[in-house]
Design a protein around this motif. Structure first.
Motif, PDB file in Angstrom:
ATOM      1  N   LEU A 229      83.230  13.949 -60.023  1.00 37.50           N
ATOM      2  CA  LEU A 229      83.097  15.309 -59.720  1.00 37.50           C
ATOM      3  C   LEU A 229      84.209  15.757 -58.820  1.00 37.50           C
ATOM      4  O   LEU A 229      84.572  16.812 -58.956  1.00 37.50           O
ATOM      5  N   PRO A 230      84.339  14.930 -57.582  1.00 40.91           N
ATOM      6  CA  PRO A 230      85.467  15.399 -56.766  1.00 40.91           C
ATOM      7  C   PRO A 230      86.855  15.273 -57.467  1.00 40.91           C
ATOM      8  O   PRO A 230      87.611  16.370 -56.954  1.00 40.91           O
ATOM      9  N   TYR A 231      87.180  14.354 -58.184  1.00 42.37           N
ATOM     10  CA  TYR A 231      88.313  14.272 -59.134  1.00 42.37           C
ATOM     11  C   TYR A 231      88.472  15.626 -59.731  1.00 42.37           C
ATOM     12  O   TYR A 231      89.625  16.219 -59.911  1.00 42.37           O
ATOM     13  N   SER A 232      87.582  15.878 -60.576  1.00 36.01           N
ATOM     14  CA  SER A 232      87.699  17.028 -61.389  1.00 36.01           C
ATOM     15  C   SER A 232      87.715  18.342 -60.839  1.00 36.01           C
ATOM     16  O   SER A 232      88.657  19.026 -61.245  1.00 36.01           O
ATOM     17  N   MET A 233      87.198  18.316 -59.646  1.00 35.41           N
ATOM     18  CA  MET A 233      87.537  19.596 -58.680  1.00 35.41           C
ATOM     19  C   MET A 233      88.642  19.767 -58.313  1.00 35.41           C
ATOM     20  O   MET A 233      89.470  20.695 -58.212  1.00 35.41           O
ATOM     21  N   SER A 234      89.223  18.666 -57.764  1.00 39.69           N
ATOM     22  CA  SER A 234      90.691  18.438 -57.151  1.00 39.69           C
ATOM     23  C   SER A 234      91.595  18.647 -58.290  1.00 39.69           C
ATOM     24  O   SER A 234      92.535  19.441 -57.924  1.00 39.69           O
ATOM     25  N   LEU A 235      91.423  18.049 -59.608  1.00 36.69           N
ATOM     26  CA  LEU A 235      92.365  18.273 -60.549  1.00 36.69           C
ATOM     27  C   LEU A 235      92.496  19.854 -60.933  1.00 36.69           C
ATOM     28  O   LEU A 235      93.651  20.351 -61.103  1.00 36.69           O
ATOM     29  N   PHE A 236      91.489  20.695 -60.988  1.00 41.04           N
ATOM     30  CA  PHE A 236      91.431  22.260 -61.204  1.00 41.04           C
ATOM     31  C   PHE A 236      92.065  22.809 -59.999  1.00 41.04           C
ATOM     32  O   PHE A 236      92.974  23.806 -60.493  1.00 41.04           O
ATOM     33  N   LEU A 237      91.912  22.423 -58.826  1.00 39.50           N
ATOM     34  CA  LEU A 237      92.531  23.184 -57.558  1.00 39.50           C
ATOM     35  C   LEU A 237      94.240  22.759 -57.698  1.00 39.50           C
ATOM     36  O   LEU A 237      94.845  23.837 -57.549  1.00 39.50           O
ATOM     37  N   ALA A 238      94.284  21.612 -58.171  1.00 41.02           N
ATOM     38  CA  ALA A 238      95.886  21.338 -58.050  1.00 41.02           C
ATOM     39  C   ALA A 238      96.739  21.701 -59.331  1.00 41.02           C
ATOM     40  O   ALA A 238      98.031  22.091 -59.240  1.00 41.02           O
ATOM     41  N   LEU A 239      96.098  22.006 -60.649  1.00 42.25           N
ATOM     42  CA  LEU A 239      96.597  22.291 -61.828  1.00 42.25           C
ATOM     43  C   LEU A 239      96.232  23.953 -62.277  1.00 42.25           C
ATOM     44  O   LEU A 239      97.264  24.632 -62.720  1.00 42.25           O
ATOM     45  N   ALA A 240      95.187  23.985 -62.335  1.00 40.88           N
ATOM     46  CA  ALA A 240      94.809  25.461 -62.903  1.00 40.88           C
ATOM     47  C   ALA A 240      94.887  26.732 -61.980  1.00 40.88           C
ATOM     48  O   ALA A 240      94.493  27.692 -62.588  1.00 40.88           O
ATOM     49  N   LEU A 241      95.317  26.423 -60.774  1.00 39.60           N
ATOM     50  CA  LEU A 241      95.979  27.703 -60.076  1.00 39.60           C
ATOM     51  C   LEU A 241      97.232  27.987 -59.844  1.00 39.60           C
ATOM     52  O   LEU A 241      97.945  28.724 -59.069  1.00 39.60           O
ATOM     53  N   GLN A 242      98.138  27.466 -60.951  1.00 44.72           N
ATOM     54  CA  GLN A 242      99.379  27.704 -60.912  1.00 44.72           C
ATOM     55  C   GLN A 242     100.011  28.048 -62.367  1.00 44.72           C
ATOM     56  O   GLN A 242      99.539  27.441 -63.332  1.00 44.72           O
ATOM     57  N   ARG A 243     100.976  28.705 -62.384  1.00 46.42           N
ATOM     58  CA  ARG A 243     101.420  29.330 -63.698  1.00 46.42           C
ATOM     59  C   ARG A 243     102.512  28.302 -64.265  1.00 46.42           C
ATOM     60  O   ARG A 243     102.354  28.350 -65.668  1.00 46.42           O
ATOM     61  N   LEU A 244     103.221  27.853 -63.594  1.00 44.39           N
ATOM     62  CA  LEU A 244     104.366  27.086 -64.051  1.00 44.39           C
ATOM     63  C   LEU A 244     103.965  25.913 -64.390  1.00 44.39           C
ATOM     64  O   LEU A 244     102.902  25.291 -63.866  1.00 44.39           O
ATOM     65  N   VAL A 245     104.603  25.517 -65.790  1.00 40.67           N
ATOM     66  CA  VAL A 245     103.965  24.320 -66.272  1.00 40.67           C
ATOM     67  C   VAL A 245     105.231  22.965 -66.039  1.00 40.67           C
ATOM     68  O   VAL A 245     106.150  23.452 -66.519  1.00 40.67           O
ATOM     69  N   GLU A 246     104.743  22.129 -65.249  1.00 42.87           N
ATOM     70  CA  GLU A 246     105.912  20.975 -64.800  1.00 42.87           C
ATOM     71  C   GLU A 246     105.159  19.792 -65.254  1.00 42.87           C
ATOM     72  O   GLU A 246     104.157  19.342 -64.549  1.00 42.87           O
ATOM     73  N   ILE A 247     105.852  18.952 -65.773  1.00 43.31           N
ATOM     74  CA  ILE A 247     105.299  17.433 -66.017  1.00 43.31           C
ATOM     75  C   ILE A 247     105.144  16.815 -64.838  1.00 43.31           C
ATOM     76  O   ILE A 247     104.163  15.981 -64.927  1.00 43.31           O
ATOM     77  N   ARG A 248     105.844  16.832 -63.896  1.00 40.73           N
ATOM     78  CA  ARG A 248     105.679  16.336 -62.751  1.00 40.73           C
ATOM     79  C   ARG A 248     104.401  16.443 -62.010  1.00 40.73           C
ATOM     80  O   ARG A 248     103.783  15.760 -61.152  1.00 40.73           O
ATOM     81  N   TYR A 249     103.765  17.730 -62.164  1.00 40.43           N
ATOM     82  CA  TYR A 249     102.436  17.998 -61.610  1.00 40.43           C
ATOM     83  C   TYR A 249     101.408  17.104 -62.102  1.00 40.43           C
ATOM     84  O   TYR A 249     100.461  16.983 -61.453  1.00 40.43           O
ATOM     85  N   PHE A 250     101.434  16.629 -63.203  1.00 35.17           N
ATOM     86  CA  PHE A 250     100.548  15.842 -63.896  1.00 35.17           C
ATOM     87  C   PHE A 250     100.473  14.254 -63.512  1.00 35.17           C
ATOM     88  O   PHE A 250      99.430  13.504 -63.686  1.00 35.17           O
ATOM     89  N   LEU A 251     101.676  13.949 -62.807  1.00 35.35           N
ATOM     90  CA  LEU A 251     101.877  12.502 -62.589  1.00 35.35           C
ATOM     91  C   LEU A 251     100.882  11.831 -61.740  1.00 35.35           C
ATOM     92  O   LEU A 251     100.127  10.946 -62.018  1.00 35.35           O
ATOM     93  N   ILE A 252     100.518  12.385 -60.426  1.00 37.14           N
ATOM     94  CA  ILE A 252      99.590  11.697 -59.578  1.00 37.14           C
ATOM     95  C   ILE A 252      98.307  11.985 -60.068  1.00 37.14           C
ATOM     96  O   ILE A 252      97.572  10.810 -60.010  1.00 37.14           O
ATOM     97  N   PRO A 253      97.709  12.872 -60.535  1.00 33.66           N
ATOM     98  CA  PRO A 253      96.309  12.786 -61.364  1.00 33.66           C
ATOM     99  C   PRO A 253      96.262  12.010 -62.438  1.00 33.66           C
ATOM    100  O   PRO A 253      95.129  11.223 -62.238  1.00 33.66           O
ATOM    101  N   TYR A 254      97.368  11.571 -63.200  1.00 34.32           N
ATOM    102  CA  TYR A 254      97.412  10.729 -64.071  1.00 34.32           C
ATOM    103  C   TYR A 254      97.142   9.299 -63.595  1.00 34.32           C
ATOM    104  O   TYR A 254      96.520   8.461 -64.036  1.00 34.32           O
ATOM    105  N   ILE A 255      98.070   9.058 -62.513  1.00 35.20           N
ATOM    106  CA  ILE A 255      97.963   7.598 -62.123  1.00 35.20           C
ATOM    107  C   ILE A 255      96.734   7.188 -61.439  1.00 35.20           C
ATOM    108  O   ILE A 255      96.128   6.339 -61.633  1.00 35.20           O
ATOM    109  N   ILE A 256      95.974   8.279 -60.934  1.00 37.36           N
ATOM    110  CA  ILE A 256      94.728   7.816 -60.255  1.00 37.36           C
ATOM    111  C   ILE A 256      93.665   7.906 -61.588  1.00 37.36           C
ATOM    112  O   ILE A 256      92.829   6.821 -61.457  1.00 37.36           O
TER     113      ILE A 256
END
Length: 297
Positions: free
Chosen positions: A221-248
């Motif tokens: 639950l905290p991970y999903s909320m944090s993932l939403f805040l980190a990714l779904a509130l920005q317009r630019l798509v960058e592969i590097r944005y996904f790296l830390i969430p994926y490693i976790i």
């Protein structure tokens, strides 16, 4: 995420001890040995969403008083540490006027739900050994949940139709892979964003299949909320944005076999070889720069 995980874990576990009089078929009091020195074997290892409801219902009735009896010195250390980080972050955003250090105008907060779907693609590429490891299991899971799959597909179609955002950078900066992915698939064909939805659904079930057997709602639950805040509130798509969430997430997968780990290693070596080859051999000429530009993530 860490703060939310710790708080939720404490609330759920303390409610099971103090809120269940017959946890071990023995009447428990706040002075019992189990209450004072928690025996982890008497508690569930992984909790579901129903346990969150039970915990909140119990703690609201006791005004959260018993939860404090469960907190250890190490718990307090983590809570204070994470609170300090969050407070300093809020102070930074207030003083800076934005979360962005550089070009604020190009990085304003924007609702962009398909970012979460692009993260599933990232998982599908970088986690392909784990997708293959659970392939048959995931297909069975999909067939057992046909109605749910259709409903999820409907939600995804709604999101990509009404909320697909295209940042000017992704159309202009040809030094990144996202430029080519967008201009040769999503931006080139009108049907592309809809045609990819079945893949999103499959990868969502695959991800769930890799997480479901050893992950607790206090993490998810905290991970999903944090993932939403980190990714779904920005317009630019960058592969590097996904790296830390994926490693976790990768660290939370069911322990893989030796073959899966070896396949993962070989796959990452191949990806690196391809990346370096493209970087060193593909030269991009910009009219306003004398130096050659290179392609990188």
């Amino acid at each position: 995420m860490v703060f939310g995980h710790k708080i939720l874990d404490i609330l759920i576990r303390s409610s099971r001890v103090f809120g269940n009089r017959y946890l071990t078929n023995t009447t428990l009091s706040k002075r019992s040995l189990i209450a004072r020195d928690i025996d982890a074997s008497k508690l569930k290892r992984y909790y579901g969403i129903s346990d969150v409801y039970i915990a909140l219902k119990y703690h609201l009735s006791t005004f959260f008083t018993t939860s404090f009896q469960f907190i250890t010195v190490m718990d307090w250390f983590v809570i204070i540490q994470q609170l300090t980080i969050m407070i300093l972050f809020v102070v930074f955003v207030y003083l800076n006027g934005s979360i962005v250090v550089g070009d604020k105008d190009s990085h304003t907060a924007t609702l962009h739900l398909p970012q979460l779907l692009y993260f599933l693609l990232f998982y599908g590429v970088f986690g392909i050994p784990y997708v293959l490891m659970k392939l048959m299991s995931t297909l069975k899971l999909l067939f057992r949940n046909k109605l749910l799959s259709v409903l999820i597909a409907g939600v995804f179609l709604f999101a990509v139709h009404y909320n697909t955002e295209v940042h000017p950078y992704i159309l202009a900066d040809n030094r990144h892979y996202t430029f080519y992915i967008w201009n040769r698939w999503y931006g080139k064909y009108d049907y592309a964003k809809y045609a990819t939805v079945p893949l999103y659904v499959f990868l969502l079930f695959s991800l769930y299949d890799n997480l479901k057997d050893q992950n607790c709602i206090s993490f998810l639950l905290p991970y999903s909320m944090s993932l939403f805040l980190a990714l779904a509130l920005q317009r630019l798509v960058e592969i590097r944005y996904f790296l830390i969430p994926y490693i976790i997430l990768r660290l939370r997968f069911v322990r893989p076999s030796l073959e899966t780990v070896l396949l993962e290693f070989v796959w990452y070596v191949i990806l690196n070889v391809i990346t370096f080859y493209i970087f060193f051999t593909k030269e991009i000429v910009w009219s306003d720069f004398s130096e050659f530009q290179r392609i990188i993530w």
